[in-house]
Each structure stands twice: as C-alpha cells, then as structure tokens.
Design a protein around this motif. Structure first.
Motif, short mmCIF file in Angstrom:
data_model
loop_
_atom_site.label_atom_id
_atom_site.label_comp_id
_atom_site.label_asym_id
_atom_site.label_seq_id
_atom_site.Cartn_x
_atom_site.Cartn_y
_atom_site.Cartn_z
N GLN A 68 0.83 -1.20 0.00
CA GLN A 68 0.00 0.00 0.00
C GLN A 68 0.87 1.26 0.00
OE1 GLN A 68 -3.26 -0.48 -0.07
NE2 GLN A 68 -3.78 1.68 -0.19
N GLU A 70 3.99 1.58 -1.10
CA GLU A 70 4.64 1.76 -2.40
C GLU A 70 3.67 2.37 -3.40
OE1 GLU A 70 8.01 -1.67 -3.04
OE2 GLU A 70 5.93 -2.32 -2.90
N LEU A 71 2.43 1.85 -3.39
CA LEU A 71 1.41 2.38 -4.32
C LEU A 71 1.23 3.88 -4.12
CD1 LEU A 71 -1.53 -0.19 -4.40
CD2 LEU A 71 -0.12 0.53 -6.31
N GLU A 74 4.51 5.84 -5.14
CA GLU A 74 4.71 5.86 -6.59
C GLU A 74 3.66 6.76 -7.25
OE1 GLU A 74 7.34 4.58 -8.40
OE2 GLU A 74 7.94 4.55 -6.30
N TRP A 75 2.46 6.70 -6.73
CA TRP A 75 1.39 7.53 -7.28
C TRP A 75 1.72 9.02 -7.10
CZ3 TRP A 75 -2.06 7.74 -10.71
CH2 TRP A 75 -3.12 8.64 -10.65
N ARG A 77 4.66 10.22 -6.88
CA ARG A 77 5.78 10.53 -7.76
C ARG A 77 5.28 10.78 -9.19
NH1 ARG A 77 10.70 7.71 -9.77
NH2 ARG A 77 9.64 5.72 -9.64
N ILE A 78 4.35 9.95 -9.65
CA ILE A 78 3.80 10.13 -10.99
C ILE A 78 3.14 11.50 -11.11
CG2 ILE A 78 1.95 9.35 -12.56
CD1 ILE A 78 2.54 6.47 -11.50
N SER A 81 5.67 14.30 -11.29
CA SER A 81 6.29 14.42 -12.62
C SER A 81 5.34 15.07 -13.62
CB SER A 81 6.68 13.05 -13.16
OG SER A 81 7.49 12.38 -12.24
N ILE A 82 4.08 14.67 -13.55
CA ILE A 82 3.11 15.22 -14.50
C ILE A 82 2.95 16.72 -14.27
CG2 ILE A 82 0.65 15.26 -15.09
CD1 ILE A 82 0.60 12.26 -14.70
N ARG A 88 -0.56 19.00 -17.09
CA ARG A 88 -1.90 19.16 -16.52
C ARG A 88 -2.53 20.47 -16.91
NH1 ARG A 88 -1.65 17.29 -10.40
NH2 ARG A 88 -3.83 17.82 -10.37
N ILE A 98 -5.79 14.90 -8.90
CA ILE A 98 -5.46 13.50 -9.12
C ILE A 98 -5.12 12.82 -7.82
CG2 ILE A 98 -3.83 11.92 -10.13
CD1 ILE A 98 -3.42 13.72 -12.33
N LEU A 102 -7.03 8.90 -5.53
CA LEU A 102 -6.51 7.55 -5.38
C LEU A 102 -7.02 6.90 -4.10
CD1 LEU A 102 -4.66 5.24 -6.10
CD2 LEU A 102 -2.94 6.32 -4.71
N ASP B 25 -9.95 13.05 -14.00
CA ASP B 25 -8.75 12.60 -13.30
C ASP B 25 -9.00 11.43 -12.36
OD1 ASP B 25 -7.07 14.24 -14.61
OD2 ASP B 25 -7.16 15.85 -13.14
N ALA B 29 -6.67 7.91 -11.83
CA ALA B 29 -6.28 7.28 -10.57
C ALA B 29 -6.74 5.82 -10.51
CB ALA B 29 -6.86 8.05 -9.39
N TYR B 32 -4.57 3.61 -12.63
CA TYR B 32 -3.33 3.31 -11.92
C TYR B 32 -3.57 2.21 -10.90
CZ TYR B 32 0.60 3.70 -8.77
OH TYR B 32 1.67 3.40 -7.97
N ARG B 33 -4.61 2.41 -10.11
CA ARG B 33 -4.95 1.46 -9.06
C ARG B 33 -5.16 0.05 -9.63
NH1 ARG B 33 -5.44 2.38 -3.32
NH2 ARG B 33 -5.96 0.29 -2.68
N LYS B 54 9.56 0.09 -10.81
CA LYS B 54 8.88 1.28 -10.30
C LYS B 54 9.13 2.45 -11.25
CE LYS B 54 8.84 0.41 -5.34
NZ LYS B 54 9.51 0.75 -4.07
N HIS B 58 6.30 4.17 -13.58
CA HIS B 58 6.16 5.63 -13.46
C HIS B 58 6.15 6.26 -14.86
CE1 HIS B 58 8.34 9.53 -13.48
NE2 HIS B 58 7.55 9.83 -12.47
N CYS B 62 3.13 8.35 -16.83
CA CYS B 62 3.35 9.74 -17.26
C CYS B 62 3.08 9.84 -18.75
CB CYS B 62 4.78 10.19 -16.97
SG CYS B 62 5.07 10.40 -15.21
N TYR B 65 -0.59 9.77 -19.57
CA TYR B 65 -1.24 11.06 -19.31
C TYR B 65 -0.89 12.07 -20.40
CZ TYR B 65 -3.55 14.59 -16.55
OH TYR B 65 -4.44 15.54 -16.12
#
Lengths: 390, 201
Positions: A68, A70-71, A74-75, A77-78, A81-82, A88, A98, A102, B25, B29, B32-33, B54, B58, B62, B65
């Motif tokens: 959980q 890590e999810l 990582e989310w 982090r994504i 970056s975006i 966006r 966003i 989650l 959005d 999510a 991703y999930r 990872k 990632h 990206c 998107y």
C-alpha cells in the motif's frame, strides 16, 4: 499411477501429483475421462479431490504486488512528474485533484482526545427492508433498480432511468395539481441522481428518501427530503424552490447547496455552495446563508459558520473529504454508504481526521486505506466491522 | 447524462478509458490502481527488479497522461499499458547493457509459482510448486510468456499479438503448442519408468 495407489492419496498428495496437476492445468479428453471415472468409482475420495482442486485453484503465477505504501509513494511521484512537466491543464474548481482520488492521501493533522465515554457506540444506519432503489409514481405503481440510477423527468412528465445495466423509459400521464408526489427511496449502500422537470439536478446520498412532483406547479416548486442531497436548482426568478426537511425548510432562488437531514443524526445541516438560500425554522425564525456558509440545526438551536464546502459535497463525486472531522462521523457515513454496521471503540472515536477517502466498490479497500493513515485496526465479525485503536 | 458515481464499476475498462480521455482525473487514478500490480507482475516475469520496474511503471503512466489526445483509437487499455511497459523495459535494458541488437524476442520470461492455500504443510506446498514450475519451465520462454498473458492476465489473442509483434494466428498456435507440450511432458518418461518397474517386479 494406478487407481489403487491413488485410493490412498490425501488432498495435498493429489494436488502435487503430476497427472492430477495436468488435468487441472491443461485438461484433455483423456485426463477428464480418467479423473471423472476415478471419482465415480472412489466416492470416498471425493472430499479429498475437492480439497485438492481448491489447493490447485489457489496457485498464483508471478503474484507480485506493491505494498500500500509503495502504491501511494509511486502515485505521488507520478503526479509530481506530470505537474512538473506542465501537462496538466487547469481544472474547474470543484473537480478532484489526481492525488486526492486515489485513496486517502493527506493527513494534515491527527490528534486524539483523551475523552473516554463509557461504552462502545454503535453506528447503525441500515434500515430494515429493501436493498433496491425504489421509485413510487403518483399512481402508486413502483419500480425498483438494483444499481445506482440516474433518473430524469422531462417537462412532459416522461421519465428516463439509466443504470449501469439498462436504460428504461416510462411515459406517464401527469396532471398538475394535488396528485400524490413521486417518492424515491435510495437505501443504504446506493446513491442516485435525479433531474427534476424544471431542470434542477439532485445527487442523492445513501439512506435518503425524497418526495417530489412529476411536474411543478406554476407558482411554486417544493420537495421533501429525509437524508442527504446536493442540489443544483434551476433558476426561475418568479418561482421559488422550497426544500423541506423534518426540522426546517430551505427557500431558494437558483443556487447550489447541500442538505444533510438524516432524522437519526443529531445535527441537520445546509451548506451553501453558490447563490442564496434562506432557512425557515418551525418557530418562524429565518436565517439567510451566504456562499461557503453552513447552517446547522440541533435540538432547536442553530448556528452559522464558514466552511470549506467541498468537504460537504465531495460524496457526490464518490469521495469523502474531511477537515478535522472526528472518526466517528466518518464511520457513520461509511456505514450508511456501504450498508454495513460499523462499531468503534471509544479511544478511536474522537481521533480527528483530515484527508480524503475514495469510496471504492470494496469497503475493505477503504478500510485498508484508513488503517494506513491513522493508528487503528479493523476486523470483521459476521457482517459487522469493528474498529479499534492500535 | 451525468455520472452517478464515478468510483463504481471499477471493472469496466472501456468506460474507464473513455472517462480518462474526457479528462476525468478520477479515472486516471483508478487506472493506476487497477493496473499497477499487473504491470509489476509482468515486468518481474520479464526479469527486471522491483526498483527498475517502479521507474518504468512511473514512465508508463506519465506517458499515458501526456499522450491522452492520441489514444482515442486504442482498442485495449490493458494491452496498451503492457506494450508500453515492455517497450520501456527494452530501452532500459539496452541502456544498461550497452549492447545493440537485443530486442524483446530474446527476453527470458520467468515464472514464480505461489500456492496461497494456507491449510497445507510447507513441504506439500513446495512439492506442488515444483510440479507446476516444472510444467511451465518445459516451455520455451516465448510460449511461457504467451501462456502467462493469455491465462493469467486474461489478454485475448489479438491483444497478445500486438504486444509480442506477432499475428493473432501465430499467437494461437504458440499457445496451443504450449498446452500440448505440457500435456505430453513426461509421458514418455512415465511410460519408461512404468515398464522398468514391471521388468524388475
């Protein structure tokens, strides 16, 4: 291998047997014939074989999973970056970010009160009876829907209902006047949306009953609510819109607001998003709300305060957002939304939570998310969830 | 019509994609999930470590998107994501090994077998695991990958074809050969053993 050897096998030995495994993995006519025959001729082995099938079915290939944490990391982090790359676009004020959608992500503050009320409190909101959404029409005929429904009334009184599975149309003769109202019951565990004949849109939360006419009369629009709705009222300057709850009435002139009026809740609330509303109490007192204000009513007293409105209307987007809300209030809402009784020990009840909860289909996922961010654990007992402080 | 509850129907891939393409959005999510773990599983099978994966996952999200505008014609979101990960991993592999000419076709697809059932003894668990692994390892790497994609990840032949740069017909043949191979595996050996046994009895 002969039948005789197999007749001494237990479940694990079957499961590890080459021929048995092959049959379960890549059955062909020959293996099917062999094993069906074996089961028929060795009825006493049937239990063992069934267990063996269960064991083989529990085999997973490359069953790697993110934790959980890590999810979530990582989310984040994504999203970072975006955001950095500027892909966006600007969004409307009330759409989700966003990161929020989650899971529960942000906990800004968490602290627990050391108040210890006597015994465990139970949050039950499940009302006995129907699990289906039920719409009763003025002629007293009723239709039910097993899934969340989007119901639309047009100006002629025709009704269209969309659910994930089907689309239905009803053409109903409607005459203006003192006909019985339509009654929509959205049970715990379901939510729905409704477009009224005047174009007003209503999101209806779990455990809510709503009464409304098929077509409004020319000089007034009135609906009755028991439960929680978020409504965007179509503007008609000469035609006021009234929302009645068991405690008060809200008078509107074209606006967006949320009414939370569950009879079993101690507090009933109106939150104004946009426009202007007036709350009328049975005593004849009136209170006018500005946007971003919340009117709350409990035991014949009321007060007004500034709030972050999205906390109160986020449920219509499938999330719950909280700012400094006691855990017990959150559990009451979850219990209503998923139609599962939730109990909570007194240590955990007052924990203040700030953050967002995505209302996934599966309540377990939601509870897992809660346990990641606040120090509680949960267990299931029969069809009941018990939450306790870690 | 407006959406009643955006988080219901998580399973429905088509509507997730449509909603994502419309700019919702929440749908991003949920995608991703839903796919983070299957992508991790596939990547581990292709032999990459968790940290590399990872990073690659990632990048995949990206890119998804960023390329939103060009995705209207993709047929299957899942195979698009798998393909995207595969390509990314091939690139990472190239840059790490500094070699030219390595492509996905030479990848070695590995399987790790787990028995989730908790009621059995560890030694039985090990034996069952060995049994399954033996069957899967008698396949070529390519067959193993196809079997994994078809039966574990539930992709259809067309989706696998796109992913592995083959024709759907060839994928069908590849998988059916794999199944025959598992069925035939050890048959000869068992036959011999059986006869040897009877010789000595």
């Amino acid at each position: 291998m002969t039948d005789e050897n197999y007749s001494k096998f237990n479940a694990s030995e079957f499961a590890a047997d080459e021929s048995f495994l092959k049959w379960r993995m890549v059955a062909d006519e020959e293996s099917d014939r062999f094993w069906t025959h074996f089961i028929e001729t060795h009825p006493r082995k049937k239990e063992e074989i069934l267990s063996a099938i269960r064991i083989v079915n529990s085999i997973r290939i490359n069953d790697y999973q993110f934790t959980q944490n890590e999810l979530l990391t990582e989310w984040a982090r994504i999203n970072h970056s975006i955001k950095k790359s500027g892909i966006r676009r600007k969004r409307l004020v009330y759409t989700l970010s966003i990161a929020s959608s989650l899971a529960v992500l942000l906990i800004v503050s968490y602290f627990s009160f050391f108040t210890k009320p006597a015994q465990e409190k139970r949050f039950i909101t499940g009302r006995p009876g129907n699990k289906e959404i039920e719409l009763t029409l003025p002629d007293q005929s009723s239709v039910t829907f097993g899934e969340n429904a989007d119901i639309v009334y047009d100006q002629e009184g025709n009704i269209t209902v969309n659910t994930a599975k089907k689309k239905e149309r009803f053409a109903k003769k409607t005459i203006k006047g003192d006909l019985p109202l339509n009654k929509l019951i959205v049970p715990p565990g379901k939510i729905s949306s409704l477009t009224l004949a005047d174009g007003s849109k209503i999101w209806i939360d779990s455990g809510t009953t709503l009464e409304f006419p098929s077509v409004f009369e020319d000089d007034r629009r009135e609906i009755n609510v028991n439960g929680e709705i978020y409504i965007e009222v179509a503007h008609q300057a000469k035609n006021p819109f009234l929302v009645h709850t068991s405690a008060f009435s809200v008078n509107v002139l074209g606006t967006k607001f949320n009414v939370s009026a569950y009879p079993e809740d101690a507090v009933q609330r109106v939150v104004l998003v946009q426009g202007s509303v007036e709350v009328r109490m049975p005593s004849g007192e009136e209170s006018k709300l500005e946007p971003d204000e919340m009117f709350s009513w409990s035991e014949k007293e009321y007060h007004l305060e500034k709030v972050d409105v999205y906390d109160h209307i986020s449920w219509k987007d499938g999330i719950f957002r909280f700012t400094g809300e006691p855990l017990e209030n959150i559990l009451t809402r979850l219990s209503r939304h998923y139609d599962v009784p939730i109990t909570c020990d007194s240590d955990a009840r007052k924990i203040q939570v700030t953050g967002k909860l995505a209302l996934f289909d599966d309540l377990t996922m939601v509870l897992d998310n809660i346990t990641v961010i606040i120090p509680v654990t949960y267990e299931r007992e029969n069809n009941k969830i018990i939450i306790s402080k870690k | 019509m407006y959406v009643v509850d955006p988080l219901r129907n998580m399973e429905d891939e088509d509507s997730l994609l449509t909603r994502f393409l419309k700019g919702e959005d929440t749908a991003f999510a949920l995608i991703y999930r839903k796919y983070a773990n299957p992508l991790l599983s596939y990547g581990q099978g292709l032999g990459f470590d968790r940290e590399t994966l990872k990073d690659a996952i990632h990048d995949v999200f990206c890119k998804l998107y960023a390329n939103k505008r060009f995705l209207e014609n993709i047929k299957s979101l899942k195979s698009y994501l798998f393909k995207s990960l595969r390509n990314r991993l091939i690139n990472i592999h190239k840059s790490q090994t500094d070699q030219i000419g390595i492509d996905g076709n030479e990848s070695h697809f590995t399987v790790k077998v787990t028995v989730l059932d908790e009621l059995i003894r560890d030694e039985d668990r090990l034996q069952i695991r060995n049994g399954v692994e033996k069957y899967l390892n008698c396949l070529t790497s390519r067959q193993r990958e196809a079997v994994y994609l078809r039966f574990i990840q539930d992709l259809d032949y067309e989706e696998i074809a796109v992913l592995l740069d083959m024709s759907p017909h060839a994928v069908r043949k590849l998988t059916s050969r794999a199944i025959i191979r598992i069925r035939e595996h050890n048959k000869l050996l068992l036959f011999l053993l059986f006869h040897l046994q009877s010789l000595y009895l």
